[in-house]
Design a protein around this motif. Structure first.
Motif, PDB file in Angstrom:
ATOM      1  N   GLU A 574       0.838  -1.197   0.000  1.00  0.00           N
ATOM      2  CA  GLU A 574       0.000   0.000   0.000  1.00  0.00           C
ATOM      3  C   GLU A 574       0.876   1.252   0.000  1.00  0.00           C
ATOM      4  OE1 GLU A 574      -2.847   0.023   3.150  1.00  0.00           O
ATOM      5  OE2 GLU A 574      -3.533  -2.029   2.768  1.00  0.00           O
ATOM      6  N   GLY A 575       0.406   2.271  -0.709  1.00  0.00           N
ATOM      7  CA  GLY A 575       1.015   3.591  -0.601  1.00  0.00           C
ATOM      8  C   GLY A 575       2.253   3.849  -1.431  1.00  0.00           C
ATOM      9  N   TYR A 600      -5.775   4.301  -6.464  1.00  0.00           N
ATOM     10  CA  TYR A 600      -6.216   3.306  -5.494  1.00  0.00           C
ATOM     11  C   TYR A 600      -5.196   3.218  -4.367  1.00  0.00           C
ATOM     12  CZ  TYR A 600      -8.931  -0.775  -4.057  1.00  0.00           C
ATOM     13  OH  TYR A 600      -9.751  -1.647  -3.370  1.00  0.00           O
ATOM     14  N   TYR A 601      -5.599   2.618  -3.244  1.00  0.00           N
ATOM     15  CA  TYR A 601      -4.711   2.649  -2.081  1.00  0.00           C
ATOM     16  C   TYR A 601      -3.616   1.586  -2.120  1.00  0.00           C
ATOM     17  CZ  TYR A 601      -7.456  -1.271  -0.190  1.00  0.00           C
ATOM     18  OH  TYR A 601      -8.071  -2.478  -0.008  1.00  0.00           O
ATOM     19  N   ASP A 602      -3.747   0.577  -3.000  1.00  0.00           N
ATOM     20  CA  ASP A 602      -2.700  -0.437  -3.095  1.00  0.00           C
ATOM     21  C   ASP A 602      -2.455  -0.786  -4.559  1.00  0.00           C
ATOM     22  OD1 ASP A 602      -4.590  -2.236  -4.036  1.00  0.00           O
ATOM     23  OD2 ASP A 602      -4.774  -3.353  -2.184  1.00  0.00           O
ATOM     24  N   ALA A 646      -9.945   5.282  -4.240  1.00  0.00           N
ATOM     25  CA  ALA A 646      -9.680   4.642  -2.951  1.00  0.00           C
ATOM     26  C   ALA A 646     -10.944   4.159  -2.259  1.00  0.00           C
ATOM     27  CB  ALA A 646      -8.923   5.613  -2.046  1.00  0.00           C
ATOM     28  N   ASP A 647     -12.117   4.687  -2.656  1.00  0.00           N
ATOM     29  CA  ASP A 647     -13.387   4.275  -2.047  1.00  0.00           C
ATOM     30  C   ASP A 647     -14.075   3.165  -2.834  1.00  0.00           C
ATOM     31  OD1 ASP A 647     -14.029   5.694  -4.296  1.00  0.00           O
ATOM     32  OD2 ASP A 647     -15.437   7.062  -3.316  1.00  0.00           O
TER      33      ASP A 647
END
Length: 673
Positions: A574-575, A600-602, A646-647
């Protein structure tokens, strides 16, 4: 604020012909009330049914010859007490069984017996779970006999499955499952359980796993209808059938289609009205009016009475046939029941599953019973399944709109028990309702209401949104799988770049034949990614097609890699930011100096195959995008979730993600070397 909620409560109509029920998670009644007061209070507030938890996979709260009896219930017949008082106060009594899950009430000696006989589930790491294994025929026979015992001994109105599933995607992988899977399918599994979790036998195992749960529903349903045809069979199920059949092996849409259930109760427990509405909308499509739909409302999560009122109104508006509140407690009575009684449950009625007397012939539309504005819809309505005791009847046929409007279509009576007509309504949501009376004996009249499947009339804009694959397709264009995560945002982006992109809804041979390039966003339903589908797409690429896959579709978790010789998924950090590397044509116009964020978060890191070329890496210097040329075709494995925010909602890719997407598609189309 309280006065506003009360005013809203009084605005809600008391609807005729709906289920108004509760789940009660104890065999003893509410708190210290006992069953007399429990039934009396529920009836007073306009409810007409109760689902009472009287047995689990390993314990019963009544004299049972099949399951151990709970210590607190010894010497009492709680089932007889409950049925007696519920019927006295006009309530249907449905026996709720917690299937498979043993809970904390199972006697230790019985649990030890099950353990010694190898009848408990194990997860993928081999750890024991307090759940009966559904594939063990001894467990299935025990649960079936427990329910049939109830039907034979007590005048119950229905039996109700719950926990009719696995605990999650990580079970069951016990030795018995391996043995029975190999025996039933003829497949030899060398690496257990990896080969059935994400290996070559994933799809076969998923199908077999679902069948083990379905067998109990089918067998109980058939036997109940043989023993007592008046008893209704129902189930509490997960809200989203698509994910439930994979995650927990609960294929409840199939149970509806095959007629195993008389009604279904999805557990739509959320305080988010938008999510609740979306669930009910999809559930009404999946059930297609075959049986009544009664959404479960999670009152235990709510703090204000207006929340329950709003969900009852939403359920009605979206085509549900009633509602079930979880759960029946003193707090529920104090906080929610008085508000419901002001309007929604003010007048008494009976649940519609009692009156399966009407046939509705409504033609197939765009999908189910959805139609375009201006379509003519021929329908036929007939009272052709009346019980033998019905001497006379009269019923009005009306077209109901969910906002309360109704248009009369005709009258049914003994000399003319059917009508045919053509509907051409304006956009909106409708149901055909048959409302009337049947004469029972010489003097008694019984009121009834039957409703058709939900009929949706859509504007052109709604048709384009809900049925994207109906539009024209450019020759040799770029197909984008819109049932994948981020698929619709990818489609919009490519169209904005002037590329001949069109939506793809299935991964069939016909769909592939219309594509020059396929952009396969990670499928939302992992079960579409079976060996046949992968093999079909692999051959299509090797014969000259171009394929871009995103995120898990590179070959991670439950999605097997399609071209492992190019790349497969390896990790999910992630990140970390990413950047392009190398001189591949895809990277020609990408920034190879600066690190770029992703929406996206990952992302998925890749393990490069012998034929793969790295196109991008993350800050850990691990590959995230790779390309190759299998056969005559081209392939890009992208570990980024292009088009996804991300949601978990579609979001147009920007900056370098957009450049990567467009550049990859152009190369797959044959641009560049």
């Amino acid at each position: 604020k309280r006065k506003a909620v009360e005013a809203y409560a009084e605005m809600q109509p008391s609807r005729e012909g709906e289920l108004r029920a509760v789940w009660i998670h104890t065999a003893f009644g509410v708190s210290d009330w006992g069953w007399k007061k429990t039934a009396q209070v529920l009836s007073k507030y306009g409810f007409n049914a109760i689902f009472a938890n009287m047995l689990w996979g390993g314990v019963a709260y009544y004299p049972s010859e099949v399951l151990p009896v709970a210590g607190r219930a010894e010497g009492r017949d709680l089932m007889a007490e409950a049925v007696k008082w519920c019927h006295k106060y006009g309530l249907e009594f449905h026996v709720w069984m917690v299937n498979n899950y043993l809970g904390s009430g199972t006697p230790e000696d019985f649990l030890e017996k099950l353990r010694a006989e190898g009848r408990l589930q194990r997860d993928k790491d081999g750890d024991e779970l307090p759940w009966l294994c559904p594939s063990d025929p001894r467990n299935r026979a025990m649960e079936k006999e427990a329910l049939l015992e109830v039907v034979r001994k007590y005048p119950v109105d229905g039996i109700h499955f719950d926990y009719i599933r696995y605990p999650g995607a990580s079970a069951c992988y016990c030795d018995g499952c391996r043995e029975r899977f190999q025996r039933d399918t003829g497949i030899e599994v060398r690496d257990w359980p990896e080969d059935v979790i994400s290996g070559p036998h994933f799809a076969d195992f998923q199908r077999w796993r679902r069948e083990q749960v379905t067998k109990l529903v089918e067998e109980v349903s058939n036997e109940v209808r043989r023993i007592r045809p008046d008893v209704k069979v129902s189930a509490a199920v997960f809200p989203d059938w698509r994910s439930a059949r994979f995650q927990v092996g609960q294929d409840w849409k199939l149970w509806v289609e095959r007629g195993y259930l008389d009604f279904v109760c999805p557990m739509d427990y959320t305080t988010d009205p938008e999510k609740f509405g979306e669930w009910v909308r999809m559930q009404s499509i999946w059930t297609e009016g075959r049986i009544p739909l009664y959404p479960g409302i999670g009152a235990y999560r709510m703090t204000e009475g207006g929340e329950v009122l709003h969900q009852v109104a939403l359920a009605r508006e979206l085509g549900a046939d009633g509602f079930v509140i979880f759960s029946y407690t003193v707090r529920t009575v104090q906080d929610f029941f008085p508000l419901l009684r002001r309007g929604a449950t003010k007048e008494r009625t009976s649940p519609p599953h009692r009156w399966d007397w009407t046939s509705f012939e409504v033609p197939e539309g765009l999908g189910g019973h959805s139609y375009s504005q201006g379509d003519s819809v021929p329908v036929r309505v007939a009272l052709d399944r009346l019980p033998k005791w019905a001497r006379k009847f009269r019923a009005e046929v009306v077209l109901e709109k969910t906002d309360g409007e109704a248009k009369k279509l005709g009258v049914l009576k003994p000399e003319s028990p059917s009508i045919s007509t053509i509907l051409k309504p304006e956009p909106g949501t409708y149901r055909i309702a048959v409302r009337g009376w049947v004469k029972k004996g010489w003097w008694r009249k019984e009121r009834f209401v039957s409703r058709s499947p939900v009929i949706r009339v859509l504007t052109p804009q709604e048709v384009a949104e809900k049925f994207p694959c109906l539009g024209p397709r450019p020759e040799g264009g770029v197909g984008v799988y819109v049932n994948g995560w981020g698929g619709r945002a990818i489609l919009e982006t490519l169209r904005g770049e002037g590329l001949p992109a069109f939506p793809v809804c299935e991964l069939s041979q016909d769909e592939l034949s219309s594509c020059r390039v396929l952009v396969l966003a990670q499928p939302k339903d992992v079960l579409v990614w079976d060996m046949k589908t992968r093999g079909r797409i692999r051959i299509w690429v090797e014969e000259g097609g171009g394929l871009l896959v995103t995120h898990d579709a590179v070959g991670y978790r439950y999605l097997a890699p399609i071209f492992p010789e190019v790349a497969r998924g390896e990790g999910r950090p992630e990140g970390r930011r990413w950047r392009a590397v190398g001189d591949h044509p895809v990277c020609e116009d990408l920034d190879k100096v600066n690190w770029n964020p992703h929406s996206y978060y990952d992302h998925i890191t890749l393990k490069l195959g012998r034929e793969g070329v790295i196109l991008a890496v993350d800050e850990g210097m691990e590959p995230v995008v790779a390309a190759g040329k299998p056969g005559k075709g081209r392939y890009v494995a992208c570990g980024l979730a292009l088009g996804l925010g991300a949601d978990d909602r579609d979001e147009l890719p920007e900056d370098q993600e957009r450049e990567l997407l467009v550049s990859s598609v152009r190369w797959l189309m044959g641009d560049g070397r």
